[in-house]
Write an enzyme that holds these catalytic residues in place. Structure first.
Site: not given
Lengths: 387, 299
Positions: A107, A195
């Site tokens: 991530y 993101e």
């Protein structure tokens, strides 16, 4: 402006971040044709802005053109519902992407940190899940770096974060350059958030962005006329669209759960008015900041917007006359609300500040229940809503 | 004394010939602000109406540098559209302006990120703020001057109209103000609560403080931590707007995490409680609470 995955990935490619092979489709026909022309295993991903798309059933797998057609028919037009949006969001299009063999998921995100006034980068090796959960369960698994805007991004930051977050070795070579691209996108397009979750290491050693979440600062959109089209078609919040439609700022109106309508001048006073209603034992049906001047047309349109909500049983207009004089505001309100085309709800108006006495006299003459203080007005509105 | 601004502070207005600039220039002059000039590119050499306070009108200059060279100005207020605000702030910084008030709403957050990181030494109030006022001395902003009164209470606020609401109550209760700073409601602002608290802490003429915050961000938590460490015992009352607002509509998960899950009313209330700062439930309670605090502290 929140971007859909296919738009975010379009920006990713512009800055050199690898994304899976695939196609954007709006119909089952297109889906079938694409899979027919490109045999293999494909993922059909609903293009929506909501989170939790997978859990809501918005992602399917197809191995044949017929299967792609059937699943696309099912998905397109479906309303996906999730915990975060019980009202649901309609699927208008799909992103078809190759199904990759995943070795590991990471991530990475960049956001604006208000407190330090710096871009903040977060990385964790626990990709593919809700990062808030990771933060609660295992906060040390998230590595952070605050970039000095005067210096900007340098690849050492990516190297440092990759090691700190203990990303598997397969990520190490590609990660700093992917982060270079992500930072470039963040800065150039004025993003509030970029993101990649998950950033995938495939079994054959490639690192690709499997998902894309991008939110751009609306105030900076004028710098990107090329994104105008996306802005126009972005399925934004209905409250925001309603506000813009009558000439208010996008975040000047929000519908809430209570039954007392609120119109106030200023965001702080609007919030204070909601609080005053709660303190008086009631609950606000909305937040509406009408801005400085409170012009007659805007008062009327705001009144209509608020009272169009059938659960509104009473309305509290709270005006602090600053530079705008109270008598002017009062005349505007009377003029705006004297027509017969508006739904009548019990109304209380608190007017104070410059020329307040004259203003209240004008309101009283029109039978509009003027009061002097916010607490008094809130109390009266709560009583009116109960009867 | 006051902080940041007194009646001798020399102020210029960037965008002085625009509609808003002109309107508020007249209001600030009428309040007594020492406006020594204005800037509008291409209109250098002209003047704008100076009312009774500036004989011959307020001189207009082509650049901030010209204005500073000619007048010795230290303060500026910007009435420029968002897309020109970054440039205007850099021009002020280049001309060695000490304090700039950015009223403008809608400046891109990324512009502000870069500006605050690259203009050391220049105080920026705002953006998206009503400005500041040292009552009875000077006003640089768009606040309605008549609700303020000179006195010894300092005020810092993230909102405009809520500030007027609270100040109106203070004034009516006989609590005048030393300086009121509207720090602005944008995500990225120049001066924060803590910056202002630090200045108020060393102002001998400020006896008590009102901190008016809002939900979101972590400015209030930072303010509480500062008060706990540096201003224990100071009579301070806080207010937090939006406590009844439902959770939700957050700016994405990452934002919530990076700030350490702060921003909720609960987090802010707990922070102020830990610092011994009383939080008023409603604006109307603030004058009474402040008087109690001031009596207890014997100021």
């Amino acid at each position: 402006m929140k971007l859909m995955e296919f738009q975010g990935k379009d920006l990713f490619r512009r800055v050199g971040i690898p994304t899976p092979r695939g196609a954007f489709v709006r119909t089952a026909d297109e889906a079938e044709r694409f899979v027919a022309a490109n045999p293999g295993s494909w993922v059909l991903k609903s293009q929506v802005l909501m989170g939790g798309r997978g859990k809501a059933g918005g992602i399917k797998f197809a191995d044949s053109p017929a299967e792609a057609r059937a699943l696309a028919t099912e998905l397109i037009g479906e309303i996906l519902k999730g915990v975060q949006n019980p009202e649901g969001e309609r699927v208008e299009s799909l992103l078809i992407e190759e199904k990759v063999a995943i070795a590991s998921e990471a991530y990475v995100s960049i956001t604006i940190d208000r407190a330090t006034k710096k871009p903040a980068i977060m990385v964790t090796a626990q990709g593919g899940m809700d990062v808030e959960e990771v933060n609660e369960r295992d906060p040390d698994a998230i590595s952070k770096y605050w970039v000095d805007p005067a210096i900007g991004y340098s690849p050492f930051i990516g190297r440092r974060l990759a090691f700190a977050a203990k990303l598997p070795a397969g990520f190490h070579k590609a990660f700093p350059s992917i982060l270079t691209g992500l930072y470039k996108l963040f800065m150039e397009y004025g993003a509030n958030l970029v993101e990649i979750n998950p950033l995938v290491l495939t079994k054959d050693g490639a690192v690709i962005a499997s998902d894309a979440k991008v939110e751009l600062d609306d105030n900076g959109l004028y710098k990107h006329p090329d994104l105008k089209e996306w802005n126009a078609q972005s399925t934004s919040d209905p409250d925001q669209m309603a506000a813009v439609a009558i000439g208010l700022g996008m975040s000047n109106y929000a519908k809430l759960d209570g039954d007392i309508g609120v119109i106030a001048n200023g965001a702080g006073l609007g919030m204070g008015t909601m609080d005053a209603i709660r303190n008086a034992g009631g609950s606000a049906a909305n937040f509406l900041d009408i801005g400085g001047g409170a012009q007659a047309k805007l008062v009327k349109d705001s009144y209509k917007l608020v009272t169009d909500d059938p659960k509104v049983k009473a309305l509290f207009i709270n005006i602090f006359g600053g530079i705008t004089r109270g008598d002017q505001v009062a005349r505007g309100i009377v003029e705006a609300l004297s027509g017969n085309d508006l739904r009548k709800v019990p109304l209380v108006i608190r007017l104070t500040g410059t020329n307040e006495k004259e203003g209240r006299a004008i309101l009283a003459e029109a039978g509009m229940n003027p009061v002097e203080t916010m607490d008094e007005g809130a109390k009266m509105a709560v009583e009116m809503a109960r009867t | 004394m006051s902080i940041y601004l007194d009646k001798n502070s020399k102020v210029i207005v960037q965008g002085i010939t625009g509609r808003e600039g002109l309107f508020h220039t007249q209001r600030m002059l009428a309040y007594g602000t020492n406006i020594v000039g204005g800037v509008t590119p291409g209109k250098g050499g002209t003047t704008v109406e100076g009312g009774t306070t500036v004989e011959g009108g307020v001189p207009v200059f082509n650049t901030v540098k010209d204005a500073v060279d000619a007048t010795g100005a230290t303060h500026t207020i910007l009435f420029v559209p968002p897309q020109f605000a970054a440039d205007a702030l850099y021009e002020a910084y280049d001309a060695k302006i000490g304090l700039a008030v950015a009223v403008t709403e809608g400046i891109p957050a990324h512009d502000m990120l870069k500006i605050v990181a690259t203009t050391p030494g220049m105080r920026i109030v705002g953006p998206n703020c009503p400005g500041l006022v040292s009552p009875g001395r000077a006003l640089v902003g768009i606040m309605p001057g008549h609700v303020f009164a000179p006195g010894r209470v300092g005020m810092i606020s993230r909102s405009g109209t809520l500030t007027y609401e609270i100040v109106d109550g203070l004034t009516k209760a006989g609590l005048g103000q030393s300086t009121c700073v509207g720090i602005g409601g944008d995500p990225i602002i120049g001066m924060t609560f803590v910056d202002c608290l630090r200045s108020f802490a060393s102002d001998p003429e400020t006896d008590a403080l009102v901190v008016c915050g809002e939900i979101g961000g972590s400015d209030e938590e930072d303010a509480a931590a500062f008060i706990r460490e540096h201003l224990p015992g100071k009579p301070i009352v806080a207010f937090i707007g939006g406590r009844s607002a439902p959770k939700g509509k957050r700016l994405g998960h990452a934002g919530a995490i990076i700030s350490g899950n702060v921003g909720t009313p609960e987090s802010k209330l707990a922070a102020f409680a830990a610092a011994g700062v009383q939080v008023a439930d409603r604006p109307s309670q603030i004058p009474g609470l402040l008087k109690e605090r001031m009596a207890a502290a014997a100021v």
